[in-house]
Design a protein around this motif. Structure first.
Motif, PDB file in Angstrom:
ATOM      1  N   CYS A 431      60.895  20.184  34.141  1.00 48.14           N
ATOM      2  CA  CYS A 431      59.556  20.972  33.863  1.00 48.14           C
ATOM      3  C   CYS A 431      59.343  22.730  33.375  1.00 48.14           C
ATOM      4  O   CYS A 431      61.270  23.366  33.519  1.00 48.14           O
ATOM      5  CB  CYS A 431      58.791  21.527  35.165  1.00 48.14           C
ATOM      6  SG  CYS A 431      58.630  19.958  36.758  1.00 48.14           S
ATOM      7  N   ASP A 478      58.457  18.874  40.268  1.00 44.43           N
ATOM      8  CA  ASP A 478      57.741  18.591  39.725  1.00 44.43           C
ATOM      9  C   ASP A 478      56.191  18.092  40.922  1.00 44.43           C
ATOM     10  O   ASP A 478      55.717  17.860  40.633  1.00 44.43           O
ATOM     11  CB  ASP A 478      57.972  16.297  38.273  1.00 44.43           C
ATOM     12  CG  ASP A 478      58.683  15.982  39.041  1.00 44.43           C
ATOM     13  OD1 ASP A 478      58.719  15.921  40.143  1.00 44.43           O
ATOM     14  OD2 ASP A 478      58.846  14.655  38.459  1.00 44.43           O
ATOM     15  N   SER A 481      54.015  20.620  39.985  1.00 42.71           N
ATOM     16  CA  SER A 481      53.504  21.569  39.517  1.00 42.71           C
ATOM     17  C   SER A 481      52.441  19.751  39.197  1.00 42.71           C
ATOM     18  O   SER A 481      50.818  19.627  39.024  1.00 42.71           O
ATOM     19  CB  SER A 481      54.028  20.819  37.877  1.00 42.71           C
ATOM     20  OG  SER A 481      54.877  19.788  37.863  1.00 42.71           O
ATOM     21  N   GLY A 492      49.330  21.592  37.798  1.00 41.03           N
ATOM     22  CA  GLY A 492      49.716  21.660  36.128  1.00 41.03           C
ATOM     23  C   GLY A 492      50.768  22.374  35.749  1.00 41.03           C
ATOM     24  O   GLY A 492      50.447  23.712  37.368  1.00 41.03           O
ATOM     25  N   VAL A 493      51.671  22.616  34.840  1.00 42.31           N
ATOM     26  CA  VAL A 493      52.351  23.847  34.658  1.00 42.31           C
ATOM     27  C   VAL A 493      50.943  25.032  34.534  1.00 42.31           C
ATOM     28  O   VAL A 493      51.110  26.486  34.819  1.00 42.31           O
ATOM     29  CB  VAL A 493      52.363  23.563  33.313  1.00 42.31           C
ATOM     30  CG1 VAL A 493      53.155  25.280  33.057  1.00 42.31           C
ATOM     31  CG2 VAL A 493      53.646  22.774  33.153  1.00 42.31           C
ATOM     32  N   VAL A 496      50.730  26.557  38.040  1.00 37.23           N
ATOM     33  CA  VAL A 496      52.098  27.595  38.362  1.00 37.23           C
ATOM     34  C   VAL A 496      51.997  29.329  37.014  1.00 37.23           C
ATOM     35  O   VAL A 496      51.872  29.995  38.035  1.00 37.23           O
ATOM     36  CB  VAL A 496      53.310  27.014  37.623  1.00 37.23           C
ATOM     37  CG1 VAL A 496      53.961  27.562  37.861  1.00 37.23           C
ATOM     38  CG2 VAL A 496      53.728  25.525  38.121  1.00 37.23           C
TER      39      VAL A 496
END
Length: 543
Positions: A431, A478, A481, A492-493, A496
């Motif tokens: 990630c 993950d 995320s 998801g990113v 984050v």
């Protein structure tokens, strides 16, 4: 031991169980050598786990009763003293192992059942059948090992029906399997499971027999059998579940059957024989089903114990990261199962720099956990040898390819933070790593090379950054995320980045807890479907 003359035995001796509820029946010693043990081949079978398979031998020559140990693990005792061979007198207490005790006394007929049996003489009849059923029921009540249960059942069936050959067949996963046979040295044991008579017993759910005027089958004749009888083993099943599904109506499941044969025609099986076999089969089915459940529970307990040890070992590998004067470090990991494939690693190198890494082994459970443990050891060794981060990833890749029979791969984010704030980062298919700047912006470091463990000639790029005091680098798996909301929207990113953007200047633990909470809120309180691991390093300056 008491010293009495053998002449005091005016009648044949009997070993009477001191505990009526024990797995031992009354033993009448009427022959020169009577073997006692858990093995069904013994003359007296004691279905008690603490009794050895061939535990002891009782001998009677018409004048003297002798008990001899046959190399048992639990020992043979007379009046509390362990013996190898001893003369037993009336009133002595004989103990096999730690639990089974007998009182030696002259044979007497004390119960109505025994008196009736004595009056019946040597002819096999209802009273003797009933005696055998009671003894078998007592043994089955105490037996918990499936192998012991089926052998006790088969020996009783062979004895009551005066059979020459017999088998117990169980149905497991739709397949028939012979689990006990008599004699034990039968070279062919599949005949019963494939017998048409056995098929009729299972399909009709009743005792059936063949032979005499009922015409034996061709296969019976080929085996030299004149008479045969088969009985199904059936247990009742009641639905288990919510109260609305509760029912007093039970379904009947056939779990196997008993089949015995006689080589000589003689008198055919009578209605009384079939009735006692049906009664034996009913008790046997319950005992076998219970022994199966006991075995499954025992196996599950063993697995649970071993998995608990595995979890403790994995927790020991994920040690709290070391604290250094120039950084604040916090790590967290939670497996989706008992053990998982996520890992984090932190170590102080010989030059004083802080080396950190966070990885995710493909898959879940024990296989992933084993690879995770190997990677932990390799990372520690490589940093102890002072290998630069550019050499750490190729070394891990080579080891995973060579020592990875399951072809599992590893994604890994790794970094080395020096005391002056210099940060070297590598990302192998992991990630995007997140660098939280002092102004609240979040800089992402995406993968700069493939995952580890698949490509022998792969290369990885290294990104060098500089952290100012109060800035952090965040490694995450993950499991963070890829948290999904009830409407299947991924955290998801972007989630984050959004969360970290409001945490500028926060401590390492505060950043980690806020990110964990944001992902949990996105899942609406549901458990994460994958392992969740976080590692936050906040640079505090050289002081």
């Amino acid at each position: 031991m008491t010293t009495k003359e053998s002449s005091e035995w005016s009648h044949a001796p009997t070993l009477v169980p001191r505990d009526p509820g024990a797995a031992a029946a009354r033993v009448r010693v009427r022959q020169a050598a009577l073997r006692i043990g858990r093995d069904p081949a013994c003359d007296v079978v004691v279905a008690e786990p603490t009794v050895s398979r061939r535990h002891a031998q009782a001998s009677w020559d018409g004048r003297e009763l002798v008990i001899e140990d046959l190399g048992s693990s639990g020992g043979t005792f007379v009046n509390g003293a362990r013996v190898q061979r001893a003369v037993v007198h009336p009133g002595d207490v004989v103990r096999l192992g730690p639990r089974i005790e007998y009182l030696a006394q002259e044979e007497e007929t004390t119960s109505a059942l025994e008196i009736a049996a004595e009056q019946s003489g040597d002819n096999e009849g209802g009273v003797r059948h009933l005696q055998t059923l009671l003894e078998v029921a007592r043994a089955l009540n105490a037996a918990t090992v499936l192998e012991d249960v089926v052998h006790v059942v088969l020996q009783a069936a062979v004895r009551m029906l005066r059979a020459d050959r017999g088998c117990v067949i169980l149905i497991e996963n739709g397949q028939r399997r012979t689990v006990a046979c008599h004699p034990r040295d039968l070279s062919e044991t599949s005949w019963a499971a494939h017998s048409s008579l056995f098929d009729r017993a299972l399909s009709g759910r009743r005792v059936v027999h063949a032979g005499a005027e009922l015409s034996p089958s061709t296969t019976m004749v080929a085996r030299g059998a004149a008479l045969a009888v088969a009985a199904p083993l059936m247990v009742a099943r009641r639905p288990i579940g919510p109260a609305k599904d509760a029912s007093f109506v039970a379904s009947v499941e056939v779990i196997g059957g008993i089949m015995v044969e006689r080589a000589k025609a003689g008198q055919r099986f009578g209605s009384e024989d079939l009735a006692v076999l049906e009664s034996l089969a009913a008790d046997a089915a319950v005992a076998i089903d219970s022994a199966r459940l006991y075995r499954e529970a025992r196996d599950k307990a063993k697995i649970d114990h071993e998995m608990g040890l595995a979890r403790a070992i994995q927790a020991a590998l994920l040690r709290p990261p070391p604290q250094v004067p120039f950084a604040d470090v916090f790590a967290f990991s939670q497996s989706a199962r008992i053990v998982g494939g996520d890992l984090y690693n932190a170590a102080v190198r010989e030059d004083g720099a802080l080396a950190v890494a966070l990885g995710d082994v493909s898959g879940k459970g024990v296989p992933a956990a084993l690879i995770m443990a190997m990677v932990q050891g390799l990372l520690g060794l490589l940093h102890e040898l002072g290998q630069p981060i550019a050499a750490v990833l190729p070394a891990l890749n080579r080891s995973l390819i060579e020592h990875n029979p399951g072809n599992r791969f590893l994604t890994l984010g790794a970094g080395v933070l020096a005391a002056d704030g210099t940060l070297e980062l590598a990302n192998a298919g992991h990630c995007p790593l997140a660098v939280l700047r002092a102004d609240g912006t979040v800089q992402l470091v995406p993968p700069k090379g493939p995952i580890l463990g698949l490509l022998p000639d792969a290369v990885w790029g290294i990104e060098t950054l500089r952290l100012d005091p109060g800035e952090s680098v965040v490694f995450y798996s993950d499991g963070v995320s890829e948290s999904f909301a009830p409407n299947d929207v991924e955290f998801g990113v972007e989630g984050v980045q959004r969360t970290l953007g409001g945490l500028a200047g926060a401590g390492a633990e505060e950043v980690a807890q806020a990110l964990l909470q944001a992902a949990a809120t996105h899942r609406a309180g549901r458990e994460a479907e994958d392992d969740v691991t976080l590692l936050v390093v906040r640079y505090t300056g050289q002081g």
